[in-house]
Design an enzyme around this catalytic site. Structure first.
Site, PDB file in Angstrom:
ATOM      1  N   TYR A 187     -24.069 -12.502 -31.882  1.00  0.00           N
ATOM      2  CA  TYR A 187     -22.626 -12.526 -32.060  1.00  0.00           C
ATOM      3  C   TYR A 187     -22.132 -13.817 -31.392  1.00  0.00           C
ATOM      4  O   TYR A 187     -22.923 -14.597 -30.871  1.00  0.00           O
ATOM      5  CB  TYR A 187     -22.002 -11.285 -31.410  1.00  0.00           C
ATOM      6  CG  TYR A 187     -22.080 -10.023 -32.242  1.00  0.00           C
ATOM      7  CD1 TYR A 187     -23.253  -9.677 -32.925  1.00  0.00           C
ATOM      8  CD2 TYR A 187     -20.997  -9.166 -32.358  1.00  0.00           C
ATOM      9  CE1 TYR A 187     -23.326  -8.518 -33.694  1.00  0.00           C
ATOM     10  CE2 TYR A 187     -21.058  -8.003 -33.117  1.00  0.00           C
ATOM     11  CZ  TYR A 187     -22.218  -7.690 -33.781  1.00  0.00           C
ATOM     12  OH  TYR A 187     -22.288  -6.544 -34.538  1.00  0.00           O
ATOM     13  N   ARG A 363     -30.204   5.877 -30.535  1.00  0.00           N
ATOM     14  CA  ARG A 363     -30.736   6.642 -31.672  1.00  0.00           C
ATOM     15  C   ARG A 363     -31.049   8.091 -31.310  1.00  0.00           C
ATOM     16  O   ARG A 363     -30.798   9.005 -32.102  1.00  0.00           O
ATOM     17  CB  ARG A 363     -31.989   5.950 -32.223  1.00  0.00           C
ATOM     18  CG  ARG A 363     -31.715   4.680 -33.000  1.00  0.00           C
ATOM     19  CD  ARG A 363     -32.983   3.918 -33.310  1.00  0.00           C
ATOM     20  NE  ARG A 363     -33.594   3.370 -32.107  1.00  0.00           N
ATOM     21  CZ  ARG A 363     -34.744   2.697 -32.093  1.00  0.00           C
ATOM     22  NH1 ARG A 363     -35.422   2.521 -33.217  1.00  0.00           N
ATOM     23  NH2 ARG A 363     -35.225   2.202 -30.972  1.00  0.00           N
TER      24      ARG A 363
END
Length: 414
Positions: A187, A363
């Site tokens: 980013y 996750r």
């Protein structure tokens, strides 16, 4: 309920630590006390609409709060409209504040803290979706969007820095307990750190000191804006996962600079590049067929033809970022949050014994939002996550484990 301290002598690769914290005991993060040392890591939920909080987004985080985490992280809240990876994402503006306040109130009602991830997607942003140019250190071609980025000007960077500071103050107004500054995955801030992406010749390019200028400016601006009214963490890359990219030796120095600047209360180390090697962070299977199924042409065809060269598969193992993260741990005194393959009590206790103050899970909690409560009740509890990574392709319709009978949103606030 078993609240016994871990037997450190039976944990793998753990030094002789005389006093190992209990992962389920309350702990301070900057000015905030969390009910335990577990953090729901930022995973883009895909549950916003027109940059606004939805009931489904609130349900998502309430369910994780109800499931026992000390703090849940709302991702991703951009500091500027062109800094989104998709136009549906939240960006900091007054219109978004009522929904954000409703979200934080709902999480607090479950006894958990809530953190906002703030940042600018830079070259990872989708200019076609945002209808605004994507910013980067240098001109760059993005394969996924089939577009070129715009090289950020000093005025652009000044605006981005100010946007981070404004996001910090707005996060306080919205009731957040903490903010996480996104400095990873290539980013914008991470792309400036990477010599692979940053080819500038000015004061933001070349030496590590120059490439780290934006990260340090952002950190200091946020700290100046919020003081100690809210916790500040940073998600910092250790390794871009590509030749010529940002690497652990440079990450150690940047971590030291952030510590010396006093800009953050804790570090969470990460890895990989959403721009160049997205699977490097996740480890496990690369769901090529599932990605192709949700993409539009010509990206769909590209994934089918050359996807295996871009979406590479890496072997999964528990605590897979620990080996590199412990090098940062040895170099700074800042509290640290261990991310990557934390799935059970043994991994949590290993992290505590290695000197990490918190653990972050992603996750495994998508598969089982109540996993923290279940591990607390029974330390032998094993995660059901098989690391197939098919949850990554679910973001376009609401992030969830595709193997679960019930998504982590939809009815928690009912």
């Amino acid at each position: 309920m078993n609240d016994a301290k871990p037997d450190v002598s039976k944990l793998p690769n753990v030094p002789d630590v005389p006093d190992v914290p209990d992962v389920f005991a309350p702990a301070k993060l900057g000015p905030v006390t969390l009910r335990n040392r577990t953090v729901k890591a930022a995973t883009y939920e895909g549950l916003t609409k027109d940059g606004q909080v939805t009931d489904a987004l609130i349900d998502f985080h309430v369910r994780h709060a109800r499931g026992g985490v000390g703090m849940t992280t709302v991702a991703y809240c951009a500091v500027a409209p062109e800094g989104r990876t998709d136009r549906r994402q939240i960006y900091w503006r007054e219109e978004a504040m009522p929904g954000l306040r409703k979200l934080t109130d709902a999480v607090h009602a479950e006894g958990a803290a809530v953190q906002a991830q703030i940042g600018h997607a830079g070259p990872v942003a989708n200019p076609k979706s945002n209808k605004l140019p994507a910013l980067a250190p240098s001109r760059h071609f993005h394969m996924t969007t089939q577009t070129f980025t715009k090289a950020a000007t000093p005025a652009d960077l000044k605006r981005v820095v100010e946007g981070h500071a404004r996001a910090g103050t707005m996060a306080i107004e919205a009731g957040f307990d903490s903010i996480e500054i996104h400095m990873g995955h290539n980013y914008l801030t991470s792309s400036f750190l990477s010599p692979k992406v940053n080819h500038r010749k000015d004061e933001y390019g070349g030496s590590l000191e120059n490439r780290a200028r934006l990260a340090r400016d952002i950190g200091r601006a946020v700290r100046d804006a919020v003081g100690d009214r809210i916790a500040i963490t940073a998600k910092l890359n250790m390794d871009d996962g590509v030749p010529g990219g940002f690497w652990i030796d440079e990450a150690i120095q940047v971590a030291r600079w952030l510590e010396a600047d006093g800009s953050v209360d804790a570090l969470q180390m990460t890895a990989g590049s959403s721009l160049l090697n997205p699977m490097y962070l996740f480890k496990g299977d690369a769901p090529l067929h599932e990605f192709a199924a949700v993409m539009k042409q010509p990206t769909k065809l590209g994934i089918k033809l050359i996807g295996k060269h871009f979406l590479k598969s890496y072997p999964y193992e528990d605590l897979y970022l620990l080996k590199d993260a412990r090098q940062i741990r040895a170099a700074v005194k800042l509290p640290m949050i261990l991310l990557g393959g934390v799935t059970d009590r043994a991994g949590m206790d290993t992290a505590m014994a290695e000197g990490f103050e918190f653990v972050a899970m992603a996750r495994a909690l998508l598969r089982e939002p109540d996993l923290i409560n279940r591990i607390k009740d029974d330390p032998a509890t094993e995660s059901l996550c098989i690391h197939c990574n098919k949850c990554m392709t679910a973001i376009y319709g609401g992030t969830h484990c595709v193997l679960s009978t019930e998504p982590a949103w939809g009815s928690a606030s009912a």
